[in-house]
Scaffold this motif. Structure first.
Motif, mmCIF file in Angstrom:
data_model
loop_
_atom_site.group_PDB
_atom_site.id
_atom_site.type_symbol
_atom_site.label_atom_id
_atom_site.label_comp_id
_atom_site.label_asym_id
_atom_site.label_seq_id
_atom_site.Cartn_x
_atom_site.Cartn_y
_atom_site.Cartn_z
ATOM 1 N N ILE A 185 -11.876 2.888 1.612
ATOM 2 C CA ILE A 185 -10.494 2.520 1.292
ATOM 3 C C ILE A 185 -10.014 1.407 2.222
ATOM 4 O O ILE A 185 -9.337 0.459 1.785
ATOM 5 C CB ILE A 185 -9.579 3.753 1.364
ATOM 6 C CG1 ILE A 185 -9.930 4.749 0.243
ATOM 7 C CG2 ILE A 185 -8.115 3.345 1.253
ATOM 8 C CD1 ILE A 185 -9.176 6.067 0.318
ATOM 9 N N ASP A 216 -11.377 -1.674 0.972
ATOM 10 C CA ASP A 216 -10.687 -2.091 -0.261
ATOM 11 C C ASP A 216 -9.467 -2.950 0.054
ATOM 12 O O ASP A 216 -9.142 -3.884 -0.682
ATOM 13 C CB ASP A 216 -10.244 -0.875 -1.074
ATOM 14 C CG ASP A 216 -11.398 -0.102 -1.698
ATOM 15 O OD1 ASP A 216 -12.497 -0.657 -1.833
ATOM 16 O OD2 ASP A 216 -11.177 1.083 -2.041
ATOM 17 N N THR A 217 -8.766 -2.627 1.142
ATOM 18 C CA THR A 217 -7.586 -3.421 1.483
ATOM 19 C C THR A 217 -7.996 -4.854 1.810
ATOM 20 O O THR A 217 -7.300 -5.806 1.421
ATOM 21 C CB THR A 217 -6.808 -2.816 2.665
ATOM 22 O OG1 THR A 217 -7.530 -2.969 3.890
ATOM 23 C CG2 THR A 217 -6.491 -1.347 2.427
ATOM 24 N N PHE A 227 0.842 -1.195 0.000
ATOM 25 C CA PHE A 227 0.000 0.000 0.000
ATOM 26 C C PHE A 227 0.879 1.248 0.000
ATOM 27 O O PHE A 227 1.904 1.301 0.683
ATOM 28 C CB PHE A 227 -0.922 -0.021 1.224
ATOM 29 C CG PHE A 227 -1.774 -1.263 1.298
ATOM 30 C CD1 PHE A 227 -2.824 -1.447 0.422
ATOM 31 C CD2 PHE A 227 -1.483 -2.264 2.218
ATOM 32 C CE1 PHE A 227 -3.595 -2.599 0.465
ATOM 33 C CE2 PHE A 227 -2.245 -3.421 2.274
ATOM 34 C CZ PHE A 227 -3.307 -3.594 1.392
ATOM 35 N N LEU A 252 -2.601 1.557 6.153
ATOM 36 C CA LEU A 252 -3.409 0.572 5.431
ATOM 37 C C LEU A 252 -2.910 -0.846 5.660
ATOM 38 O O LEU A 252 -3.703 -1.794 5.662
ATOM 39 C CB LEU A 252 -3.450 0.904 3.942
ATOM 40 C CG LEU A 252 -4.111 2.235 3.588
ATOM 41 C CD1 LEU A 252 -4.145 2.431 2.080
ATOM 42 C CD2 LEU A 252 -5.522 2.333 4.170
ATOM 43 N N CYS A 289 -5.037 3.460 -4.237
ATOM 44 C CA CYS A 289 -6.164 3.923 -3.424
ATOM 45 C C CYS A 289 -7.146 4.744 -4.258
ATOM 46 O O CYS A 289 -6.755 5.472 -5.174
ATOM 47 C CB CYS A 289 -5.665 4.759 -2.247
ATOM 48 S SG CYS A 289 -4.771 3.824 -1.016
ATOM 49 N N ARG A 290 -8.394 4.659 -3.899
ATOM 50 C CA ARG A 290 -9.444 5.403 -4.601
ATOM 51 C C ARG A 290 -9.099 6.888 -4.699
ATOM 52 O O ARG A 290 -8.753 7.520 -3.696
ATOM 53 C CB ARG A 290 -10.770 5.308 -3.857
ATOM 54 C CG ARG A 290 -11.342 3.941 -3.698
ATOM 55 C CD ARG A 290 -12.641 4.003 -2.938
ATOM 56 N NE ARG A 290 -13.171 2.647 -2.732
ATOM 57 C CZ ARG A 290 -14.461 2.338 -2.795
ATOM 58 N NH1 ARG A 290 -15.373 3.279 -3.014
ATOM 59 N NH2 ARG A 290 -14.850 1.099 -2.594
ATOM 60 N N GLN A 337 0.652 6.622 4.756
ATOM 61 C CA GLN A 337 -0.688 6.096 4.504
ATOM 62 C C GLN A 337 -0.613 4.589 4.294
ATOM 63 O O GLN A 337 -1.458 3.839 4.799
ATOM 64 C CB GLN A 337 -1.310 6.746 3.271
ATOM 65 C CG GLN A 337 -2.658 6.128 2.897
ATOM 66 C CD GLN A 337 -3.214 6.670 1.592
ATOM 67 O OE1 GLN A 337 -4.171 7.440 1.591
ATOM 68 N NE2 GLN A 337 -2.626 6.277 0.472
ATOM 69 N N TYR A 365 0.099 8.659 0.940
ATOM 70 C CA TYR A 365 -1.054 9.518 0.676
ATOM 71 C C TYR A 365 -0.861 10.296 -0.623
ATOM 72 O O TYR A 365 0.197 10.891 -0.843
ATOM 73 C CB TYR A 365 -1.216 10.481 1.844
ATOM 74 C CG TYR A 365 -2.571 11.131 1.988
ATOM 75 C CD1 TYR A 365 -3.731 10.500 1.585
ATOM 76 C CD2 TYR A 365 -2.680 12.388 2.590
ATOM 77 C CE1 TYR A 365 -4.969 11.094 1.758
ATOM 78 C CE2 TYR A 365 -3.911 12.997 2.775
ATOM 79 C CZ TYR A 365 -5.058 12.345 2.348
ATOM 80 O OH TYR A 365 -6.283 12.942 2.524
#
Length: 319
Positions: free
Chosen positions: A155, A158-159, A89, A188, A117-118, A184, A92
């Motif tokens: 988010i 999503d992970t 991941f 995550l 990430c979205r 970030q 940011y």
């Protein structure tokens, strides 16, 4: 030693300042039910990048609220037997980055899944649909619509969806999965290990999204946290809703999800970090109940930590 936060011995005992919502567990139970009802519908296609030692694919899958999420998927060439995998991941506003920087793990016999990430710097969708400000700032996205519409809720889910997709691959050993990230991405990685209990190893470096109120009280709502100051200035200039705002952010505070982690955790902590201050890093670390260890960098901030990537590599190699 120099310090911008509390002394190290206090950091090792610090348990966070931001409030935890009373219905935190029910909130995440309901969120995971929504994820359970979301068919991932994964699609893979060969990528343009095809090195001699790996097979590389563009992977997309469906996250909650119908967004299509993108991840790079790399696996050792010609290997069909179940083998370990690492989910990565990014920081940011960034993206999953280059293919080539993931090949060291592929050479070790791992598949690698690196998620965008979205709505950030990669290819994943942000389907929107919230009230209030969308000009900038993702961790405040959804504050005006209510906790269930927080973008980072989605988010975080999503992970877990990525982990489920990876574990469903016939060539992946679902019992040997690790997660990895910094800032970030460090947050995550902790979240993914918290929401998917089958994760076995977790590497997190100076995690973002932890202990929001402490960041505010240290006057460090700038850089990555700048949107919090912006939100107050634009939408609550007298701080009449301050308690409610910090309570709502508590639903996406990684320190409280960290309590759920069952994986073994390795964390890199930087004591001169004025982006994600040390106390917020320790707030998450100190709440982890599983086997854990940390490597402390007394003179380093939010930057590369010499030697840590090597330690992380060896830590993950034990999968």
């Amino acid at each position: 030693m120099p310090s911008l936060d509390m002394p190290l011995e206090q950091l090792k005992q610090y348990m966070g300042r931001s409030p935890k919502p009373d219905d935190f567990d029910a909130y995440w139970a309901e969120a995971l039910q929504e994820l359970d009802a979301t068919a991932p519908e994964p699609l893979i296609a060969p990528s343009a990048f095809q090195p001699p030692n790996a097979e590389c694919f563009d992977l997309t899958f469906t996250g909650v609220r119908g967004a299509r999420i993108y991840a790079k998927y790399l696996r050792p060439k010609g290997v069909s037997a179940p083998h370990p995998a690492v989910l990565q991941f990014h920081g940011y506003t960034g993206s999953s980055g280059d293919w080539s920087d993931k090949l060291s793990l592929v050479n070790l016999g791992f598949s690698v899944f690196a998620m965008d990430c979205r709505g950030q710097g990669g290819k994943s969708e942000d389907v929107g649909g919230v009230k209030g400000n969308t000009m900038r700032g993702q961790f405040i996205r959804g504050l005006d619509s209510g906790p269930k519409d927080l973008l980072f809720r989605h988010i975080f889910l999503d992970t877990a969806q990525l982990a489920r997709v990876a574990m469903s691959m016939p060539e992946v050993d679902a019992e040997r999965i690790g997660v990895q990230g910094g800032s970030q991405g460090g947050a995550l990685a902790l979240v993914c290990a918290a929401l998917e209990p089958r994760i076995k190893r977790c590497v997190s470096v100076f995690p973002f999204l932890s202990d929001y109120k402490r960041v505010w009280e240290m006057d460090l709502a700038k850089d990555a946290y700048e949107e919090l100051r912006m939100y107050f200035r634009l939408f609550d200039p007298r701080h009449e809703r301050e308690d409610d705002i910090f309570r709502t952010l508590g639903y996406i505070d990684v320190q409280y999800l960290a309590e759920r982690i069952q994986a073994e955790v390795l964390m890199g902590i930087s004591l001169m970090d004025n982006i994600c201050p040390p106390s917020t890093q320790f707030a998450a670390y100190n709440r982890i109940r599983s086997t854990k260890s940390h490597i402390i960098y007394p003179d380093f901030g939010h930057e590369g930590l010499p030697g840590f990537n090597d330690d992380a590599y060896l830590f993950l190699s034990k999968l």
